[in-house]
Design a protein around this motif. Structure first.
Motif, mmCIF file in Angstrom:
data_model
loop_
_atom_site.group_PDB
_atom_site.id
_atom_site.type_symbol
_atom_site.label_atom_id
_atom_site.label_comp_id
_atom_site.label_asym_id
_atom_site.label_seq_id
_atom_site.Cartn_x
_atom_site.Cartn_y
_atom_site.Cartn_z
ATOM 1 N N GLU A 121 31.547 -69.086 12.533
ATOM 2 C CA GLU A 121 32.448 -69.598 11.503
ATOM 3 C C GLU A 121 32.990 -68.456 10.654
ATOM 4 O O GLU A 121 34.164 -68.459 10.264
ATOM 5 C CB GLU A 121 31.711 -70.611 10.623
ATOM 6 C CG GLU A 121 32.498 -71.142 9.431
ATOM 7 C CD GLU A 121 33.684 -72.018 9.803
ATOM 8 O OE1 GLU A 121 34.409 -72.443 8.892
ATOM 9 O OE2 GLU A 121 33.894 -72.269 11.016
ATOM 10 N N ALA A 122 32.145 -67.463 10.377
ATOM 11 C CA ALA A 122 32.600 -66.292 9.624
ATOM 12 C C ALA A 122 33.715 -65.574 10.370
ATOM 13 O O ALA A 122 34.701 -65.130 9.767
ATOM 14 C CB ALA A 122 31.432 -65.335 9.378
ATOM 15 N N GLN A 123 33.585 -65.466 11.675
ATOM 16 C CA GLN A 123 34.634 -64.827 12.472
ATOM 17 C C GLN A 123 35.933 -65.621 12.407
ATOM 18 O O GLN A 123 37.021 -65.051 12.328
ATOM 19 C CB GLN A 123 34.159 -64.686 13.921
ATOM 20 C CG GLN A 123 33.025 -63.684 14.094
ATOM 21 C CD GLN A 123 32.488 -63.650 15.509
ATOM 22 O OE1 GLN A 123 32.206 -64.699 16.100
ATOM 23 N NE2 GLN A 123 32.338 -62.458 16.064
ATOM 24 N N ARG A 124 35.813 -66.948 12.420
ATOM 25 C CA ARG A 124 37.007 -67.794 12.338
ATOM 26 C C ARG A 124 37.700 -67.627 10.987
ATOM 27 O O ARG A 124 38.929 -67.486 10.920
ATOM 28 C CB ARG A 124 36.628 -69.262 12.556
ATOM 29 C CG ARG A 124 37.832 -70.200 12.643
ATOM 30 C CD ARG A 124 37.404 -71.639 12.838
ATOM 31 N NE ARG A 124 36.943 -72.245 11.605
ATOM 32 C CZ ARG A 124 37.762 -72.768 10.679
ATOM 33 N NH1 ARG A 124 39.077 -72.727 10.850
ATOM 34 N NH2 ARG A 124 37.272 -73.324 9.595
ATOM 35 N N VAL A 125 36.905 -67.622 9.910
ATOM 36 C CA VAL A 125 37.488 -67.472 8.572
ATOM 37 C C VAL A 125 38.039 -66.055 8.393
ATOM 38 O O VAL A 125 39.058 -65.859 7.727
ATOM 39 C CB VAL A 125 36.454 -67.813 7.483
ATOM 40 C CG1 VAL A 125 37.045 -67.613 6.094
ATOM 41 C CG2 VAL A 125 35.975 -69.257 7.640
ATOM 42 N N GLN A 126 37.373 -65.055 8.997
ATOM 43 C CA GLN A 126 37.902 -63.690 8.938
ATOM 44 C C GLN A 126 39.299 -63.630 9.545
ATOM 45 O O GLN A 126 40.212 -63.006 8.990
ATOM 46 C CB GLN A 126 36.966 -62.735 9.684
ATOM 47 C CG GLN A 126 37.476 -61.309 9.823
ATOM 48 C CD GLN A 126 37.433 -60.524 8.533
ATOM 49 O OE1 GLN A 126 36.486 -59.808 8.263
ATOM 50 N NE2 GLN A 126 38.469 -60.648 7.719
ATOM 51 N N ASN A 127 39.485 -64.284 10.684
ATOM 52 C CA ASN A 127 40.800 -64.307 11.319
ATOM 53 C C ASN A 127 41.830 -65.005 10.431
ATOM 54 O O ASN A 127 42.973 -64.548 10.295
ATOM 55 C CB ASN A 127 40.715 -65.013 12.672
ATOM 56 C CG ASN A 127 39.872 -64.249 13.674
ATOM 57 O OD1 ASN A 127 39.662 -63.049 13.533
ATOM 58 N ND2 ASN A 127 39.372 -64.945 14.689
ATOM 59 N N LEU A 128 41.415 -66.110 9.830
ATOM 60 C CA LEU A 128 42.299 -66.862 8.936
ATOM 61 C C LEU A 128 42.742 -65.994 7.764
ATOM 62 O O LEU A 128 43.936 -65.909 7.429
ATOM 63 C CB LEU A 128 41.559 -68.104 8.432
ATOM 64 C CG LEU A 128 42.279 -69.007 7.428
ATOM 65 C CD1 LEU A 128 43.410 -69.761 8.104
ATOM 66 C CD2 LEU A 128 41.289 -69.992 6.803
ATOM 67 N N ILE A 129 41.780 -65.320 7.148
ATOM 68 C CA ILE A 129 42.057 -64.481 5.982
ATOM 69 C C ILE A 129 42.895 -63.266 6.357
ATOM 70 O O ILE A 129 43.843 -62.902 5.653
ATOM 71 C CB ILE A 129 40.729 -64.052 5.325
ATOM 72 C CG1 ILE A 129 40.161 -65.211 4.496
ATOM 73 C CG2 ILE A 129 40.904 -62.816 4.458
ATOM 74 C CD1 ILE A 129 38.808 -64.931 3.886
ATOM 75 N N ALA A 130 42.561 -62.628 7.477
ATOM 76 C CA ALA A 130 43.278 -61.420 7.878
ATOM 77 C C ALA A 130 44.758 -61.702 8.120
ATOM 78 O O ALA A 130 45.634 -60.934 7.696
ATOM 79 C CB ALA A 130 42.640 -60.823 9.131
ATOM 80 N N ASN A 131 45.042 -62.815 8.787
ATOM 81 C CA ASN A 131 46.439 -63.146 9.070
ATOM 82 C C ASN A 131 47.205 -63.497 7.796
ATOM 83 O O ASN A 131 48.359 -63.084 7.617
ATOM 84 C CB ASN A 131 46.502 -64.306 10.067
ATOM 85 C CG ASN A 131 46.172 -63.870 11.480
ATOM 86 O OD1 ASN A 131 46.679 -62.866 11.959
ATOM 87 N ND2 ASN A 131 45.312 -64.616 12.154
ATOM 88 N N ALA A 132 46.565 -64.248 6.897
ATOM 89 C CA ALA A 132 47.230 -64.604 5.642
ATOM 90 C C ALA A 132 47.414 -63.381 4.752
ATOM 91 O O ALA A 132 48.449 -63.219 4.099
ATOM 92 C CB ALA A 132 46.426 -65.673 4.911
#
Length: 270
Positions: free
Chosen positions: A203-214
């Protein structure tokens, strides 16, 4: 989490090493003398820490001889500052001056009043080389800090690489994204504590991707101010000579998939 008394549109910080109600100040002076004066003024105003960029004027001369001038600058400022200070490595705003790990470690060993570095260069390898030294107990023993409660910490300048940098020993991040997605940043910080291979780490990896793109959208010049204005009604215009983001471009940013995904995730958190 480091909480700040800074204005509501100031960057928020997240760290493993908690100290509530911390006040910070920053310096963008181009001279040693003026930076020291600013540090004294900050202390009189109640600041606990200062953070200073390397001077970038006459960059060619400053980087000569293995950046000896930069090293002397930070050592002198730290020696005369009444409060602990952090180094702020941000090549994009200092004429391309990018402090390398050897130089940073040399300054850390020579200046006990320096309590860390903010790396807005995004170099995980550099971060790893620094943390491999300063996070060891032997460093604290051999090179004790002037203020015992202000040990040397390595902080990310962007939240978009927090997960890999945490694995390398980072103590947290100072991020503008927390201005408009604070709950997401807190949730991400919590997930970063998870054990690799666990469901929480995935889940941390998923949120990292979300945050990085935004974050890649938000960090555009004028983008953060525009987002704050659109979402919360404050933020104002960037400091001149920077120009505000055009309305048409702002409309496009608000419709960016990555921004909309982040805001939806933020709204879903309690």
């Amino acid at each position: 989490m480091i909480q700040s008394r800074a204005p509501k549109n100031a960057h928020c910080s997240y760290s493993q090493h908690e100290k509530p109600s911390m006040k910070r100040t920053s310096s963008m002076s181009r001279s040693t003398r003026e930076t020291i004066q600013l540090a004294h003024s900050a202390a009189k105003s109640g600041a606990d820490f200062a953070i200073a960029l390397p001077p970038g004027y006459y960059a060619g001369a400053l980087v000569a001889n293995y950046m000896l001038a930069i090293k002397n600058y930070f050592i002198k400022v730290a020696a005369e500052s009444p409060i602990p200070g952090m180094i702020y490595n941000f090549p994009a705003v200092t004429s391309g001056i990018d402090m390398q790990s050897d130089l940073i470690l040399s300054i850390a060993k020579s200046a006990p009043n320096i309590c860390g570095i903010k790396l807005t260069c995004g170099a995980v390898g550099k971060l790893t080389r620094i943390t491999s030294i300063v996070n060891e107990q032997s460093f604290a023993t051999e090179y004790p800090r002037k203020v015992e409660t202000a040990p040397f910490r390595v902080i990310d300048g962007f939240i978009d690489f927090l997960l890999p940098s945490m694995a390398a020993g980072s103590s947290g991040a100072i991020t503008g994204l927390a201005n408009f997605a604070p709950k997401t940043c807190v949730r991400f910080w919590e997930l970063c504590q998870a054990v690799p291979g666990s469901g929480s780490y995935a889940e941390a990896q998923r949120v990292q991707n979300l945050i990085a793109n935004a974050d890649g959208v938000a960090i555009k010049i004028g983008g953060m101010k525009m987002l704050l204005n659109r979402l919360f009604g404050y933020g104002g215009e960037p400091r001149r000579p920077l120009m505000p983001m055009e309305k048409e471009r702002g409309d496009l940013v608000m419709e960016e998939k990555y921004i909309k995904d982040l805001l939806e995730f933020e709204r879903g958190l309690k």
